[in-house]
Structure formats: C-alpha cells, structure tokens
Design an enzyme around this catalytic site. Structure first.
Site, PDB file in Angstrom:
ATOM      1  N   HIS A 251      29.119  26.768   4.655  1.00 39.23           N
ATOM      2  CA  HIS A 251      30.191  26.836   5.657  1.00 39.23           C
ATOM      3  C   HIS A 251      29.740  27.364   7.019  1.00 39.23           C
ATOM      4  CE1 HIS A 251      30.321  30.359   3.007  1.00 39.23           C
ATOM      5  NE2 HIS A 251      30.686  31.057   4.050  1.00 39.23           N
TER       6      HIS A 251
ATOM      7  N   LEU B 106       0.838  -1.209   0.000  1.00 41.38           N
ATOM      8  CA  LEU B 106       0.000   0.000   0.000  1.00 41.38           C
ATOM      9  C   LEU B 106       0.867   1.252   0.000  1.00 41.38           C
ATOM     10  CD1 LEU B 106      -2.748  -1.052   2.565  1.00 41.38           C
ATOM     11  CD2 LEU B 106      -2.519  -1.622   0.140  1.00 41.38           C
TER      12      LEU B 106
ATOM     13  N   GLY C 205      -1.077   6.593   0.099  1.00 42.19           N
ATOM     14  CA  GLY C 205      -1.330   7.678   1.062  1.00 42.19           C
ATOM     15  C   GLY C 205      -0.534   8.934   0.751  1.00 42.19           C
TER      16      GLY C 205
ATOM     17  N   ASN D 177      -1.172  -5.329  16.180  1.00 42.17           N
ATOM     18  CA  ASN D 177      -1.207  -5.674  14.761  1.00 42.17           C
ATOM     19  C   ASN D 177      -0.149  -4.831  14.037  1.00 42.17           C
ATOM     20  OD1 ASN D 177      -1.928  -6.148  12.109  1.00 42.17           O
ATOM     21  ND2 ASN D 177      -3.730  -4.807  12.187  1.00 42.17           N
TER      22      ASN D 177
ATOM     23  N   GLN E  92      -5.660   3.843  -6.542  1.00 43.00           N
ATOM     24  CA  GLN E  92      -6.744   4.157  -5.596  1.00 43.00           C
ATOM     25  C   GLN E  92      -6.989   5.660  -5.717  1.00 43.00           C
ATOM     26  OE1 GLN E  92      -5.839   4.186  -1.442  1.00 43.00           O
ATOM     27  NE2 GLN E  92      -7.903   3.576  -0.822  1.00 43.00           N
TER      28      GLN E  92
HETATM   29  P1  TTP Z   1      -1.780   5.982   6.965  1.00 42.72           P
HETATM   30  O1  TTP Z   1      -0.415   6.194   7.536  1.00 42.72           O
HETATM   31  O2  TTP Z   1      -2.902   5.830   7.902  1.00 42.72           O
HETATM   32  O3  TTP Z   1      -2.147   7.165   5.962  1.00 42.72           O
HETATM   33  P2  TTP Z   1      -1.170   8.079   5.125  1.00 42.72           P
HETATM   34  O4  TTP Z   1      -0.041   7.287   4.578  1.00 42.72           O
HETATM   35  O5  TTP Z   1      -1.959   8.823   4.103  1.00 42.72           O
HETATM   36  O6  TTP Z   1      -0.583   9.118   6.176  1.00 42.72           O
HETATM   37  P3  TTP Z   1      -1.357  10.256   7.012  1.00 42.72           P
HETATM   38  O7  TTP Z   1      -2.244   9.555   7.991  1.00 42.72           O
HETATM   39  O8  TTP Z   1      -0.241  10.976   7.673  1.00 42.72           O
HETATM   40  O9  TTP Z   1      -2.096  11.141   6.046  1.00 42.72           O
HETATM   41  O10 TTP Z   1      -1.794   4.722   5.998  1.00 42.72           O
HETATM   42  C1  TTP Z   1      -1.239   3.464   6.312  1.00 42.72           C
HETATM   43  C2  TTP Z   1      -0.809   2.779   5.041  1.00 42.72           C
HETATM   44  O11 TTP Z   1      -1.919   2.503   4.187  1.00 42.72           O
HETATM   45  C3  TTP Z   1       0.137   3.584   4.225  1.00 42.72           C
HETATM   46  O12 TTP Z   1       1.050   2.688   3.637  1.00 42.72           O
HETATM   47  C4  TTP Z   1      -0.744   4.232   3.181  1.00 42.72           C
HETATM   48  C5  TTP Z   1      -1.811   3.195   2.969  1.00 42.72           C
HETATM   49  N1  TTP Z   1      -3.136   3.700   2.631  1.00 42.72           N
HETATM   50  C6  TTP Z   1      -3.598   3.579   1.327  1.00 42.72           C
HETATM   51  O13 TTP Z   1      -2.867   3.086   0.449  1.00 42.72           O
HETATM   52  N2  TTP Z   1      -4.858   3.998   1.053  1.00 42.72           N
HETATM   53  C7  TTP Z   1      -5.684   4.530   1.992  1.00 42.72           C
HETATM   54  O14 TTP Z   1      -6.837   4.877   1.668  1.00 42.72           O
HETATM   55  C8  TTP Z   1      -5.171   4.672   3.341  1.00 42.72           C
HETATM   56  C9  TTP Z   1      -6.033   5.279   4.412  1.00 42.72           C
HETATM   57  C10 TTP Z   1      -3.903   4.234   3.598  1.00 42.72           C
END
Ligand code: TTP
Length: 393
Positions: A308, A6, A9, A160, A78
């Site tokens: 520097h 994933l 984000g 988890n 996504q």
């Molecule tokens: P998060 O760390 O919760 O979300 P984020 O990466 O956007 O960061 P922030 O909360 O600071 O805005 O996400 C956890 C993981 O899941 C991360 O690898 C991103 C991924 N993710 C997605 O791919 N799609 C999503 O809709 C969400 C919520 C998370």
C-alpha cells in the site's frame, strides 16, 4: 525449414534480472522473450525448433517441452559460450536441410520472418541511423554481397538483424576461426554463404535486441501495444478500465482501481483497492498491487508484491520482489537528463529521461524506502525502513 534458436547466453548485461533465469526466459507480455521468436518461426512455417541452451537450460526445456504448438522441439547444449557460430555448431547434428538461425533474445517483426523463410537464402536487415555500431550489410543488384563489423565508413545503413535463412550446405561451414574479440561468430558463416549464394536482404520494420534492462522494458512496450481488450478475470463494478486492458482468468481488480492500458494483468494477480495502473505495464502471474499503489510503465514479474501507498514507475521488478508500504521510486532526475544505469561496472545511458529501478528476484524494500533513478537492487537485496537508496545494492 528447421529453426535454430539461440538461447544459451547468460545475459550478463541484464543482471540482476538474469540471476536465476536465462535472459530468453524473461517476461515479455504474456510469454518469455524467446517464445516470441519461436512463435514467429512457427508462424513462418518452421517444421522443427532446435533450441541451443546452456545457462539455466532447464528453465528453457520446462517451458517449451518436446513439442510446442504442435511442432517438435529438440535441444542442443552449448557448454561454453564461445560465440554464435559455436552455438549453431552445437546444433549441427540436428540440422538436416535448409535452416534458419534466430536469436532467442531478439524481437523480430513476425511478417519479416515469414519473408525470410520464403526467400532462403536470406538475411534480416534493419535500417539504423548509426550503422557504425552494427554489422553492416552491403548490397548490389538487390543481393547482399558483404558484411562488415562496425565499419568506420558504413557502405549502407542496413544493420544485420541476426536472422538468417541458410541453405543446407551452410551446415558444413559452421566451424569458423575465432574473431578478433575471441568468439566464433555467425557473421563469418554468413560471409561464407555470401561468397557462394545470392542472399536476399529482408527488411524488418521493427526489431529489438534485448541486451540491457531498459530494453526489456522496451520489449514489453512493443508487445503490450498489441493487446486487445479482454476481461476474463474478476473486475469490480467500481473499477474503471480504459484502453487495451487484459485481465486474465483468475486475476482480480478491486474497487476504486483505475487502469489505463495497455496493461496486462496475468492470472492470479490482484490489483487494488484504489490502485492506479497506467502506461505499458505487465502485472505478472500471482503479483499483488496493494491499496492506493500507483504503477506506471513497468514490469512486475510473477509473485512480486508492491504494498500500500507505494509508487513504481518505469521499472523492472524480478520475481518474488517485495516492496514495503510507502516505497517510492523516483524515475526522473532534477536536471531532466537521461537516466544512466550500471551495466557490467560502467554507467551507461538508458536513452530515457524517465527510468526508475531494476530489482532482482527476491529483493525487499523496508517501509518508506526511497529509490533514486537508475538504481539496481541485486537479487535478494534488502533496504532499511525509511532508507534513501542512492547506490546499487
Ligand atoms: P549476446 O547478447 O551477445 O550474449 P548473452 O545473451 O550472453 O548476453 P550478454 O552479452 O549480456 O552476456 O548473444 C546474442 C544471442 O546469441 C543470444 O540469443 C544468446 C546467443 N548466444 C549463444 O547462444 N551462445 C553464445 O556463445 C553466444 C555468445 C551467444
């Protein structure tokens, strides 16, 4: 097994570092953060990587391409960040058999990812002192039988870790209803798997969820500690290197410089003359550390320059940052208290008594600027010569 990683984000909590780069592409030692996850998946035997992308997707595609370390890479987009289950559902058409799901912004203990793949269905678990802040796994007879989000009375101290090996049937269970916080969450998919399969908990010895700027510093501290001394670049005979220092090909260390590892000096970077670099420090590609500059326990991203007579400690500087001559970062408060940083409008403790500043891409300081601990400079921000900067800018 396929590995769905994933990386869609935006990383709002790690701003301004994510202003132009998605969080999974921020530098951790010699690779982007997400590459450590992808590498762990490949080392564990992944035969395909499916990257879920969204925010600044092109940067992710440009890095991994269609094949990475000989393993095919595909992309699922996504469009809206509606949760982790929603992200995996975006990859549904790519899934064909048992599949792993990993976060592109987490650092996992690679040996545990190996065990995760070998024991499918399985979920990564990490022992934490304060389980109330996590999704907590309950176990019976060595099998995970439940997961509860942020319970007031945690059944175990097993959090988890956001690493899953799912059976193929889980592909049909990805469409879950919105949770209380309005997201479609992967933990609800896990709950469905727990109802029908014996899921093995896999203990991770080390795990880091990189959400906020100081966690990027911690990620670099972790991965830089794995360096083995190597000098492929040009190091002056009058420089002194101690401990695990890597000078990549095309990097230059000038006379009078002292470097105490773990320090990684990437290709095209120049350090010195007479510089002092210590602590877990990354000097990114093409970065310049000038005459009589001290850098301690920091990340300098690519093409960043510290001129520097400057000092930078416990700080994260984005790309193309330019600190003018004599810029001094204060990384300790007079009262010795934990340094706080503003995250989404709120002051949050970093957990560190030593923490300097976070500078977004292209920030510039005027000569002799003084920067106070826990300060954020936005991408492209500037300070005046001689300015004492006490507020985020
Ligand atoms: P998060 O760390 O919760 O979300 P984020 O990466 O956007 O960061 P922030 O909360 O600071 O805005 O996400 C956890 C993981 O899941 C991360 O690898 C991103 C991924 N993710 C997605 O791919 N799609 C999503 O809709 C969400 C919520 C998370």
């Amino acid at each position: 097994m396929q590995a769905v990683v994933l990386a869609a984000g935006e990383g709002t909590r790690i701003r301004p570092l994510s202003a132009t780069l998605p969080k999974p592409m921020l530098p951790v030692a010699d690779r982007p953060l997400a590459a450590h996850t992808v590498d762990a998946a490949i080392d564990a035997g992944a035969d395909e990587i499916v990257l879920v992308v969204g925010y600044e997707a092109e940067t992710v595609r440009d890095y991994f391409g269609d094949e990475y370390r000989g393993v095919p890479v595909s992309y699922a987009v996504q469009t809206e960040q509606a949760g982790t289950a929603h992200a995996v559902a975006a990859a549904k058409d790519h899934i064909d058999g048992p599949f792993a799901v990993l976060n592109g912004d987490n650092l996992y203990d690679p040996a545990a990812i190996d065990r995760l793949f070998a024991n499918c269905p399985a979920v990564g678990a990490v022992e934490v002192a304060e389980p109330r802040n996590y999704g907590v796994l309950s176990t019976e007879d060595g099998v995970v039988d439940d997961i509860t989000e942020k319970p007031s009375e945690p059944p175990t101290n097993l959090a988890n870790a956001g690493a899953y090996a799912f059976p193929e049937r889980a592909r049909e269970w990805l469409e879950v209803p919105e949770s209380e916080r309005g997201e479609h969450e992967i933990t609800d998919v896990l709950a469905r798997v727990l109802d029908r399969f014996a899921v093995t908990p896999i203990a991770l010895d080390q795990w880091l969820d990189v959400g906020r700027p100081w966690e990027l510093l911690a990620a670099n501290e972790w991965k830089l500690a794995d360096l083995d001394r190597r000098t492929d670049g040009r190091v002056s005979d009058d420089a002194h290197l101690e401990g695990d220092v890597v000078v990549e090909e095309g990097a230059t260390v000038k006379p009078g410089t002292v470097i105490e590892g773990p320090v990684l000096i990437r290709s095209g970077a120049t350090v010195g003359p007479n510089a002092y670099v210590q602590g877990a420090t990354l000097i990114g590609e093409g970065a310049e550390v000038g005459n009589a500059v001290e850098i301690e326990n920091s990340v300098l991203s690519r093409d960043t320059s510290v001129s520097h007579l400057s000092y930078v400690g416990d700080s994260v500087l984005g790309r193309d940052v330019n600190f003018g001559a004599g810029t001094t970062v204060a990384n300790r408060r007079h009262d010795g208290a934990i340094v706080e940083l503003t995250v989404k409008g709120e002051r949050v403790p970093t957990g560190r008594c030593e923490f300097g500043v976070v500078a977004g891409d292209g920030a510039k300081t005027g000569i002799n600027s003084s920067l106070t601990p826990g300060l954020k400079l936005a991408a492209g921000a500037t300070t005046r010569p001689g300015e004492v900067v006490e507020r985020d800018g």
